[in-house]
Write an enzyme that holds these catalytic residues in place. Structure first.
Site, PDB file in Angstrom:
ATOM      1  N   VAL B  77       0.855  -1.182   0.000  1.00 50.09           N
ATOM      2  CA  VAL B  77       0.000   0.000   0.000  1.00 50.09           C
ATOM      3  C   VAL B  77       0.890   1.232   0.000  1.00 50.09           C
ATOM      4  O   VAL B  77       1.782   1.360   0.849  1.00 50.09           O
ATOM      5  CB  VAL B  77      -0.905   0.013   1.259  1.00 50.09           C
ATOM      6  CG1 VAL B  77      -1.793   1.248   1.280  1.00 50.09           C
ATOM      7  CG2 VAL B  77      -1.739  -1.273   1.324  1.00 50.09           C
ATOM      8  N   CYS B  78       0.672   2.128  -0.931  1.00 49.05           N
ATOM      9  CA  CYS B  78       1.486   3.350  -0.982  1.00 49.05           C
ATOM     10  C   CYS B  78       1.293   4.143   0.308  1.00 49.05           C
ATOM     11  O   CYS B  78       0.170   4.492   0.670  1.00 49.05           O
ATOM     12  CB  CYS B  78       1.090   4.214  -2.174  1.00 49.05           C
ATOM     13  SG  CYS B  78       1.913   5.827  -2.138  1.00 49.05           S
ATOM     14  N   ILE B  79       2.399   4.423   0.969  1.00 54.32           N
ATOM     15  CA  ILE B  79       2.294   5.069   2.280  1.00 54.32           C
ATOM     16  C   ILE B  79       1.776   6.500   2.158  1.00 54.32           C
ATOM     17  O   ILE B  79       0.945   6.933   2.966  1.00 54.32           O
ATOM     18  CB  ILE B  79       3.646   4.988   3.041  1.00 54.32           C
ATOM     19  CG1 ILE B  79       3.499   5.517   4.463  1.00 54.32           C
ATOM     20  CG2 ILE B  79       4.751   5.717   2.304  1.00 54.32           C
ATOM     21  CD1 ILE B  79       4.654   5.148   5.363  1.00 54.32           C
ATOM     22  N   GLY B  82      -1.862   6.313   1.354  1.00 56.38           N
ATOM     23  CA  GLY B  82      -2.574   5.728   2.488  1.00 56.38           C
ATOM     24  C   GLY B  82      -2.735   6.712   3.641  1.00 56.38           C
ATOM     25  O   GLY B  82      -3.836   6.895   4.166  1.00 56.38           O
TER      26      GLY B  82
END
Lengths: 126, 130, 96
Positions: B77-79, B82
């Site tokens: 998940v792209c931080i 996110g």
């Protein structure tokens, strides 16, 4: 306008098809381009459709102090992203002549779009 | 072949997640490896810990977890995408002074560099977007 | 050869024109999700010139009650066929 033989090749083509402020597509597409460039990949940016509006000069923060994306465009040279291309017909459709743009961009015809897709092993569409 | 999927649509809001899961099952049936699923844009909501669909709807979060458990697929998940949407693991939650994370393993917060790496190092990257 | 994947209806947006602009002479176009509306006889004129290169995903047609209503010349494939198309293409580009 460049002819096809002058088109850049590279590792990654990021296609930006949304204008600033209306959604996160443009910002998150530019973030992907900047990260790829920071990792040493050769990145080309293609502005297409409503995405050409990202290039307009005089963009401002939004009324809630949203940042917009112009500062990111201005950072591109620092990351050595120098291949900025935009579809000529779409610039014309919005009346965006060279004097209206915030950053210099190579104007390309429709035939160049397919050629750019073929010249990059990875294409990310935003 | 080694496949990566890029999921950019939120669960249930758009068909993107359903399409990605159908494609994932099919590529595995055909003998390929689904090594990475990268969640970006509104796709990060797929990692929400508390997804609670009605019982007669597919549970999309569980479907991703099954891919991880049965096939070792990494769920990244792209931080940046996110955090701004409220998807934080325990560590990020405490770093931001929040009580409890909203994302848990096997989903992992990671940088956009992982997407670039997956795109260039896997044989195929297929995007599912809203 | 590139596989282009389109999930928007020609009735809804001009995105299909972006996809067509981006297609090389050997590239293929797969219609999925709401994009399968483009496979109907009333819509398929938007994809002129793609004979043998225009595909539609069967399960998205079935779910929408459109199976059997596609224009002649549209190649209807199941999800395994979708995977095959990605195997055969050098890369894929999604239009949404």
């Amino acid at each position: 306008m460049s002819d096809e033989s002058n088109l850049p090749s590279g590792d990654l083509l990021v296609v930006l098809r949304h204008g600033p402020h209306g959604s996160l597509w443009l910002r998150e597409g530019l973030e992907a381009a900047l990260v790829a460039a920071a990792l040493g990949q050769r990145v080309s940016l293609l502005f297409m459709g409503p995405g050409v509006a990202a290039l307009a000069a005089n963009q401002q923060r939004g009324p809630l102090e949203q940042k917009g994306t112009l500062p990111m465009l201005e950072m591109l040279p620092l990351y050595e992203v120098e291949q900025l291309l935009a579809v000529e017909d779409d610039l014309v459709a919005l009346g965006l002549g060279a004097e209206c743009l915030a950053v210099p961009v190579e104007r390309v015809g429709p035939a160049a779009v397919a050629a750019l897709m073929a010249r990059h092993p990875l294409v990310l569409n935003f | 072949m080694r496949y990566a999927l890029l999921v950019q649509g939120g669960p249930y809001s758009h068909q993107a997640t359903h399409s990605a899961l159908r494609f994932a099952e099919a590529l595995i049936r055909r003998g390929h490896h689904l090594e990475t699923v990268f969640f970006y844009h509104d796709g990060v909501y797929n990692a929400a810990r508390l997804l609670a669909p009605p019982q007669d709807e597919p549970h999309l979060g569980d479907a991703w977890r099954r891919l991880h458990d049965e096939h070792g697929t990494r769920l990244q998940v792209c931080i940046a995408a996110g955090l701004r949407r409220g998807l934080l693991d325990e560590r990020e939650a405490s770093r931001h002074g929040k009580a409890g994370g909203s994302l848990e393993a096997p989903f992992e917060l990671t940088g956009l560099g992982q997407l670039v790496d997956a795109g260039l190092s896997h044989d195929r990257l297929i995007t599912f977007a809203p | 050869m590139i596989l282009h994947i389109l999930n928007r209806s020609p009735l809804d947006s001009r995105v299909y024109r972006q996809a067509l602009t981006a297609m090389g002479p050997d590239d293929r176009l797969l219609l999925i999700e709401e994009g399968v509306q483009g496979a109907l006889p009333q819509m398929v004129r938007h994809f002129e010139g793609l004979d043998g290169r225009l595909f539609a995903l069967r399960e998205d047609l079935i779910a929408r009650g459109l199976e059997g209503r596609c224009a002649d010349g549209v190649l209807v494939i199941d999800v395994e066929g979708f995977v095959t198309l990605t195997e055969e293409a050098d890369k894929s580009v999604s239009w949404f």
